[in-house]
Design a protein around this motif. Structure first.
Motif, mmCIF file in Angstrom:
data_model
loop_
_atom_site.group_PDB
_atom_site.id
_atom_site.type_symbol
_atom_site.label_atom_id
_atom_site.label_comp_id
_atom_site.label_asym_id
_atom_site.label_seq_id
_atom_site.Cartn_x
_atom_site.Cartn_y
_atom_site.Cartn_z
ATOM 1 N N ASP A 209 30.561 -10.515 17.607
ATOM 2 C CA ASP A 209 29.807 -11.294 16.617
ATOM 3 C C ASP A 209 28.675 -12.076 17.277
ATOM 4 O O ASP A 209 27.567 -12.160 16.740
ATOM 5 N N GLY A 210 28.948 -12.670 18.448
ATOM 6 C CA GLY A 210 27.921 -13.447 19.136
ATOM 7 C C GLY A 210 26.747 -12.600 19.578
ATOM 8 O O GLY A 210 25.579 -12.972 19.371
ATOM 9 N N TYR A 211 27.024 -11.456 20.174
ATOM 10 C CA TYR A 211 25.943 -10.574 20.629
ATOM 11 C C TYR A 211 25.169 -10.006 19.440
ATOM 12 O O TYR A 211 23.937 -9.892 19.482
ATOM 13 N N TRP A 212 25.892 -9.628 18.385
ATOM 14 C CA TRP A 212 25.203 -9.106 17.199
ATOM 15 C C TRP A 212 24.219 -10.150 16.659
ATOM 16 O O TRP A 212 23.082 -9.824 16.321
ATOM 17 N N ARG A 213 24.653 -11.392 16.589
ATOM 18 C CA ARG A 213 23.792 -12.451 16.039
ATOM 19 C C ARG A 213 22.564 -12.688 16.923
ATOM 20 O O ARG A 213 21.470 -12.963 16.417
ATOM 21 N N ILE A 214 22.730 -12.593 18.237
ATOM 22 C CA ILE A 214 21.571 -12.743 19.124
ATOM 23 C C ILE A 214 20.546 -11.655 18.831
ATOM 24 O O ILE A 214 19.353 -11.929 18.655
ATOM 25 N N VAL A 215 21.011 -10.408 18.771
ATOM 26 C CA VAL A 215 20.097 -9.285 18.525
ATOM 27 C C VAL A 215 19.474 -9.404 17.141
ATOM 28 O O VAL A 215 18.261 -9.227 16.963
ATOM 29 N N GLU A 216 20.301 -9.702 16.152
ATOM 30 C CA GLU A 216 19.804 -9.814 14.781
ATOM 31 C C GLU A 216 18.722 -10.889 14.662
ATOM 32 O O GLU A 216 17.689 -10.681 14.019
ATOM 33 N N CYS A 217 18.942 -12.030 15.298
ATOM 34 C CA CYS A 217 17.943 -13.110 15.244
ATOM 35 C C CYS A 217 16.641 -12.702 15.913
ATOM 36 O O CYS A 217 15.555 -13.098 15.461
ATOM 37 N N LEU A 218 16.727 -11.928 16.977
ATOM 38 C CA LEU A 218 15.516 -11.495 17.673
ATOM 39 C C LEU A 218 14.691 -10.512 16.840
ATOM 40 O O LEU A 218 13.504 -10.336 17.083
ATOM 41 N N GLY A 219 15.333 -9.878 15.857
ATOM 42 C CA GLY A 219 14.596 -8.938 15.016
ATOM 43 C C GLY A 219 14.333 -9.428 13.612
ATOM 44 O O GLY A 219 13.723 -8.719 12.804
ATOM 45 N N ARG A 220 14.765 -10.636 13.286
ATOM 46 C CA ARG A 220 14.623 -11.146 11.924
ATOM 47 C C ARG A 220 13.142 -11.335 11.571
ATOM 48 O O ARG A 220 12.367 -11.909 12.322
ATOM 49 N N GLY A 221 12.762 -10.821 10.415
ATOM 50 C CA GLY A 221 11.375 -10.930 9.967
ATOM 51 C C GLY A 221 10.415 -10.016 10.706
ATOM 52 O O GLY A 221 9.196 -10.192 10.613
ATOM 53 N N ALA A 222 10.942 -9.038 11.421
ATOM 54 C CA ALA A 222 10.085 -8.142 12.201
ATOM 55 C C ALA A 222 9.176 -7.320 11.292
ATOM 56 O O ALA A 222 9.604 -6.826 10.245
ATOM 57 N N ALA A 223 7.929 -7.202 11.699
ATOM 58 C CA ALA A 223 6.967 -6.369 10.970
ATOM 59 C C ALA A 223 7.028 -4.964 11.544
ATOM 60 O O ALA A 223 6.523 -4.700 12.645
ATOM 61 N N LEU A 224 7.669 -4.069 10.813
ATOM 62 C CA LEU A 224 7.858 -2.709 11.303
ATOM 63 C C LEU A 224 6.694 -1.814 10.885
ATOM 64 O O LEU A 224 6.125 -1.980 9.806
ATOM 65 N N SER A 225 6.380 -0.863 11.748
ATOM 66 C CA SER A 225 5.362 0.127 11.415
ATOM 67 C C SER A 225 5.935 1.106 10.396
ATOM 68 O O SER A 225 7.140 1.108 10.113
ATOM 69 N N LEU A 226 5.083 1.957 9.846
ATOM 70 C CA LEU A 226 5.533 2.960 8.880
ATOM 71 C C LEU A 226 6.576 3.869 9.509
ATOM 72 O O LEU A 226 7.599 4.199 8.880
ATOM 73 N N GLN A 227 6.362 4.255 10.751
ATOM 74 C CA GLN A 227 7.322 5.117 11.456
ATOM 75 C C GLN A 227 8.655 4.397 11.656
ATOM 76 O O GLN A 227 9.726 4.995 11.493
ATOM 77 N N GLN A 228 8.590 3.123 11.994
ATOM 78 C CA GLN A 228 9.819 2.354 12.203
ATOM 79 C C GLN A 228 10.559 2.107 10.890
ATOM 80 O O GLN A 228 11.789 2.123 10.851
ATOM 81 N N GLU A 229 9.817 1.905 9.805
ATOM 82 C CA GLU A 229 10.446 1.776 8.487
ATOM 83 C C GLU A 229 11.176 3.061 8.112
ATOM 84 O O GLU A 229 12.271 3.031 7.534
ATOM 85 N N THR A 230 10.565 4.185 8.438
ATOM 86 C CA THR A 230 11.202 5.480 8.161
ATOM 87 C C THR A 230 12.494 5.625 8.945
ATOM 88 O O THR A 230 13.502 6.114 8.432
ATOM 89 N N GLU A 231 12.474 5.176 10.196
ATOM 90 C CA GLU A 231 13.676 5.231 11.030
ATOM 91 C C GLU A 231 14.760 4.310 10.471
ATOM 92 O O GLU A 231 15.948 4.688 10.429
ATOM 93 N N TYR A 232 14.373 3.125 10.029
ATOM 94 C CA TYR A 232 15.334 2.200 9.430
ATOM 95 C C TYR A 232 15.998 2.827 8.208
ATOM 96 O O TYR A 232 17.223 2.771 8.049
ATOM 97 N N LYS A 233 15.216 3.450 7.342
ATOM 98 C CA LYS A 233 15.775 4.080 6.140
ATOM 99 C C LYS A 233 16.685 5.243 6.496
ATOM 100 O O LYS A 233 17.707 5.477 5.837
#
Length: 332
Positions: free
Chosen positions: A210-234
């Motif tokens: 849980d602690g490591y997940w929260r560190i990573v999640e906070c580092l990516g919160r509000g990230a502006a993803l490119s179109l390619q990265q949005e496609t990967e997320y989906k």
């Protein structure tokens, strides 16, 4: 301008891997500490050890061995002095400046240098106080920053994340990242190290996950993803069964994508599914008995390590991923 050298102070729990032929050395000026009201005084920090201190380092490793950890009197916070540190600096004048210099140096050592070395070796590293007095002063002692509590609030030993031979270059990179940042950026780096150390003090895999997940999640919160990265997320959402999307997954994955951290479909979907189960079924025994937990724990731990490497500008090739022994979910 003449150089002065403060009396050596102690460093606890730092593994140097041998008797250093040359000290680990970094240099900076007080201006780079973010204190624009200081003159451009240069300070050189040197970490060294002796044959006696290296012998103590080996004793520390033996004490924290797997065999000794099974004994009733084992203390995971046991600490020993394994190195020393000196500070050489330009001489200066003025009682008021003396106090500001004193607290700025100790703040630099205790808020950045010690926690960063602790991150490098996944343990609590402690640095004593330094008295960087000017040559012309009647002062013999200045109040230091209290660090005694650090002996009892975290583990005294851990697997190294960077081999001792690479500490010099890692410390140079990290110091440059720290001193060149704004006040807000420096605070961010300090908080990364504090949160990471807090996680190291947790004894169970599901707690550390849980602690490591929260560190990573906070580092990516509000990230502006490119179109390619949005496609990967989906794409990952579909694989993970999050057909309506997931903010947690987007933040976690976003941190990896923006920092070019590699992952496999199986690793990230398994970790995400476990995170959901842990969040929504916290009191279910199946959460702590999940057979995927050890792999999920090691995956998120490595993600956190690599992102902190990235934040401090450290070459990813130097990372030694942790591979803890786990007995009934307890990390040993």
């Amino acid at each position: 301008m003449p150089k002065l050298t403060a009396s050596p102070t102690n460093v606890w729990n730092l593994s140097l891997g041998g008797i250093l032929e040359y000290p680990i050395e970094i240099a900076s000026t007080l201006l780079k500490f973010g204190r624009s009201d200081f003159p451009p005084l240069e300070f050189i920090f040197r970490i060294f050890n002796s044959a006696e201190q290296f012998a103590v380092e080996n004793q520390l490793a033996a004490y924290h061995s797997m065999e000794n950890k099974q004994k009733f009197d084992y203390n995971p916070r046991a600490s020993v002095c394994t190195a020393g540190l000196t500070v050489s600096y330009d001489d200066y004048e003025g009682e008021e400046l003396m106090w500001r210099v004193h607290y700025s140096i100790d703040d630099f050592l205790h808020r950045f240098i010690a926690p960063f070395l602790g991150f490098c070796q996944r343990r609590r590293v402690i640095v004593g106080d330094v008295l960087a007095l000017p040559s012309k002063t009647n002062a013999v002692w200045l109040g230091g920053t209290t660090f005694a509590g650090e002996f009892i609030d975290s583990v005294g030993y851990g697997q190294v994340a960077i081999e001792p031979v690479n500490l010099q270059v890692a410390l140079l990179w990290a110091t440059e990242a720290y001193v060149s940042g704004t006040t807000e950026q420096r605070e961010h780096l300090v908080m990364l190290l504090r949160r990471y150390n807090d996680v190291l003090n947790l004894p169970y895999t599901y707690e550390r996950f849980d602690g490591y997940w929260r560190i990573v999640e906070c580092l990516g919160r509000g990230a502006a993803l490119s179109l390619q990265q949005e496609t990967e997320y989906k794409r990952i959402c579909v694989i993970a069964g999050a057909l309506n999307g997931s903010r947690n997954l987007r933040s976690f994955l976003g941190a990896l994508l923006l920092n070019n951290i590699q992952y496999s479909d199986d690793a990230i979907t398994s970790a995400f599914m476990y995170r959901n189960e842990s969040t929504h079924s916290y009191l279910q025994k199946s959460v702590i008995d999940d057979p995927t937990l050890p792999n999920n724990f090691h995956f998120v731990a490595e993600c956190a390590d690599r992102l902190i490497f990235k934040a401090f500008g450290i070459d990813q090739a130097l990372l030694k991923p942790s591979r803890h022994s786990i007995i009934v979910n307890r990390i040993v």
